[in-house]
Scaffold this active site. Structure first.
Site, mmCIF file in Angstrom:
data_model
loop_
_atom_site.group_PDB
_atom_site.id
_atom_site.type_symbol
_atom_site.label_atom_id
_atom_site.label_comp_id
_atom_site.label_asym_id
_atom_site.label_seq_id
_atom_site.Cartn_x
_atom_site.Cartn_y
_atom_site.Cartn_z
ATOM 1 N N HIS A 154 -5.316 -6.047 -3.484
ATOM 2 C CA HIS A 154 -6.256 -6.111 -2.355
ATOM 3 C C HIS A 154 -6.444 -7.542 -1.852
ATOM 4 C CE1 HIS A 154 -8.437 -1.957 -2.634
ATOM 5 N NE2 HIS A 154 -7.218 -1.889 -2.158
ATOM 6 N N ASN A 193 -4.401 9.203 5.583
ATOM 7 C CA ASN A 193 -3.200 8.510 6.040
ATOM 8 C C ASN A 193 -3.509 7.369 7.003
ATOM 9 O OD1 ASN A 193 -3.676 9.874 8.428
ATOM 10 N ND2 ASN A 193 -1.542 10.470 8.722
ATOM 11 N N HIS A 215 1.077 4.139 -2.887
ATOM 12 C CA HIS A 215 0.835 5.530 -2.503
ATOM 13 C C HIS A 215 2.047 6.394 -2.897
ATOM 14 C CE1 HIS A 215 -0.769 8.535 0.629
ATOM 15 N NE2 HIS A 215 0.315 9.068 0.141
ATOM 16 N N ARG A 251 0.836 -1.197 0.000
ATOM 17 C CA ARG A 251 0.000 0.000 0.000
ATOM 18 C C ARG A 251 0.884 1.266 0.000
ATOM 19 N NH1 ARG A 251 -5.005 2.360 -0.513
ATOM 20 N NH2 ARG A 251 -4.570 4.446 0.202
HETATM 21 C C1 LIG Z 1 -2.094 11.079 10.220
HETATM 22 O O1 LIG Z 1 -1.477 10.189 11.147
HETATM 23 C C2 LIG Z 1 -0.772 10.828 12.190
HETATM 24 C C3 LIG Z 1 -0.179 9.749 13.069
HETATM 25 O O2 LIG Z 1 0.564 8.842 12.327
HETATM 26 C C4 LIG Z 1 -1.700 11.733 12.961
HETATM 27 O O3 LIG Z 1 -0.979 12.411 13.960
HETATM 28 C C5 LIG Z 1 -2.351 12.737 12.038
HETATM 29 O O4 LIG Z 1 -3.284 13.512 12.735
HETATM 30 C C6 LIG Z 1 -3.051 12.023 10.894
HETATM 31 N N1 LIG Z 1 -3.591 12.998 9.964
HETATM 32 C C7 LIG Z 1 -4.877 12.995 9.625
HETATM 33 C C8 LIG Z 1 -5.277 14.126 8.729
HETATM 34 O O5 LIG Z 1 -5.665 12.170 9.986
#
Ligand SMILES: *[C@@H]1O[C@H](CO)[C@@H](O)[C@H](O)[C@H]1NC(C)=O
Ligand SMILES: *[C@@H]1O[C@H](CO)[C@@H](O)[C@H](O)[C@H]1NC(C)=O
Ligand SMILES: *[C@@H]1O[C@H](CO)[C@@H](O)[C@H](O)[C@H]1NC(C)=O
Length: 333
Positions: A194, A94, A66, A62
């Site tokens: 997948h 993420n 990405h 993945r």
């Molecule tokens: C993405 O993941 C990080 C932790 O790995 C977190 O702190 C962050 O808020 C996340 N971003 C979103 C937009 O969800």
């Protein structure tokens, strides 16, 4: 449209060739003299990690996808956000980038830096690790040409519009892949990854809860499967990390079961189910479901192409000392 598309393909492939010829060429024996044990070190680290954390394979594949799809295979996805720059890996979606993939690459890099410091790029490690893990869990082996440089930028804003989303209509998915030079066949074959993937409940909750006024779940889902998912995700609001396998039958094996599942209503995401529902992709799903060799052949072609997408060579990038940070704070932004 019929005219525009091939032209776009041609322009894209021309720019890719020019791009490559500016720097060095990738080659499978790129580290032959500079770090002869590089491939062994990566494989040994990756195998250990997969044995202790079985989701590593899915997470790493993945991550590779990405990385390549957002600005090319240049390890930009591995860079951590800091106070000056919000990294690509912290985009809204993420959550779908599991920590096991990052950790596998960091471990391989740490081992490599002890043997051949500053030689092996993080983008090459990610490409090799994805291949090794696919092979380890039953998928095909393929050659990975090496010599990618790591990016010197990685911005969260680069992600926007570059990644397929599970609720995108098929036409948008096809257009997104086409824009990057990937055919419908490439797209369907790559979706076959997948077979070892998993997705967070939030990505398919709309299919299993309050689907319509009269139906609690999407009627294209197998009823027992839908009820199982409803139970599995029952507290996902409180625990956003809750997830389900995309291939419920053989989730830890890289095989063609993902395609066999789709006509049975066992496609997890809208975009999984869409592959069997849409006439442009249905035939390929049926071919791959009936013939694993055909799937593996097309998958290898597509992932080899993916691994060359937007690579940086020569002075277009650097070999990072740490995969999560640029070598110099001043070389970017
Ligand atoms: C993405 O993941 C990080 C932790 O790995 C977190 O702190 C962050 O808020 C996340 N971003 C979103 C937009 O969800
Ligand atoms: C479904 O809709 C009902 C009525 O609007 C609501 O009470 C319930 O919380 C919803 N369930 C989920 C899982 O969203
Ligand atoms: C399966 O696909 C492979 C590769 O395309 C092909 O060579 C083979 O003949 C196919 N097998 C069957 C039973 O159709």
């Amino acid at each position: 449209m019929a005219l525009k598309q091939p032209l776009l393909f041609l322009l894209l492939s021309m720019s890719m060739m020019i791009h490559l010829s500016e720097g060095e060429k990738l080659s499978t024996d790129y580290y032959k003299s500079s770090c002869p044990s590089a491939l062994d070190i990566i494989r040994n680290t990756i195998v250990d990690k997969q044995i202790t954390s079985p989701t590593t394979a899915a997470g790493t594949v993945r991550l590779f996808f990405h990385d390549c799809f957002v600005g090319g295979c240049d390890a930009s996805v591995l860079v951590s956000s800091n106070s000056f720059n919000k990294g690509e890996r912290d985009a809204d979606d993420n959550l779908s980038l599991p920590g096991d993939g990052f950790d596998a690459i960091v471990r391989a890099k740490t081992a490599l830096e002890l043997t051949c410091p500053g030689v092996v790029s993080c983008s090459d490690i990610l490409a090799v690790a994805a291949r090794d893990l696919i092979t380890m869990v039953g998928g095909p082996f393929y050659n990975v040409p090496l010599g990618r440089k790591d990016s010197i930028t990685a911005k969260v804003t680069d992600v926007k519009g570059n990644l397929p989303q599970p609720t995108m209509p098929m036409s948008d998915l096809i257009a997104l892949f086409a824009k990057k030079g990937f055919s419908v066949r490439d797209m369907v074959a790559l979706s076959g990854a997948h077979t070892i993937g998993f997705s967070h409940c939030s990505q398919f909750a709309h299919r299993i809860y309050n689907y319509s006024n009269t139906q609690s779940y999407d009627p294209s889902l197998n009823p027992r499967y839908a009820e199982g998912l409803q139970k599995a995700c029952s507290t996902y609001h409180k625990d956003p990390s809750m997830s389900a396998f995309n291939d419920v039958m053989t989730p830890s094996k890289f095989d063609n079961m993902y395609f066999q599942n789709l006509p049975r209503g066992l496609g997890l995401l809208d975009s999984d189910h869409a592959l069997i529902a849409d006439d442009r992709t249905k035939g390929l799903v049926e071919t791959y479901a009936a013939n694993q060799t055909a799937f593996f052949e097309d998958f290898v072609q597509a992932i080899e192409k993916l691994g060359l997408y937007g690579v940086k060579t020569g002075n277009q990038g650097e070999v990072r000392k740490r995969c999560d940070a640029f070598n110099s704070l001043d070389t970017h932004n």
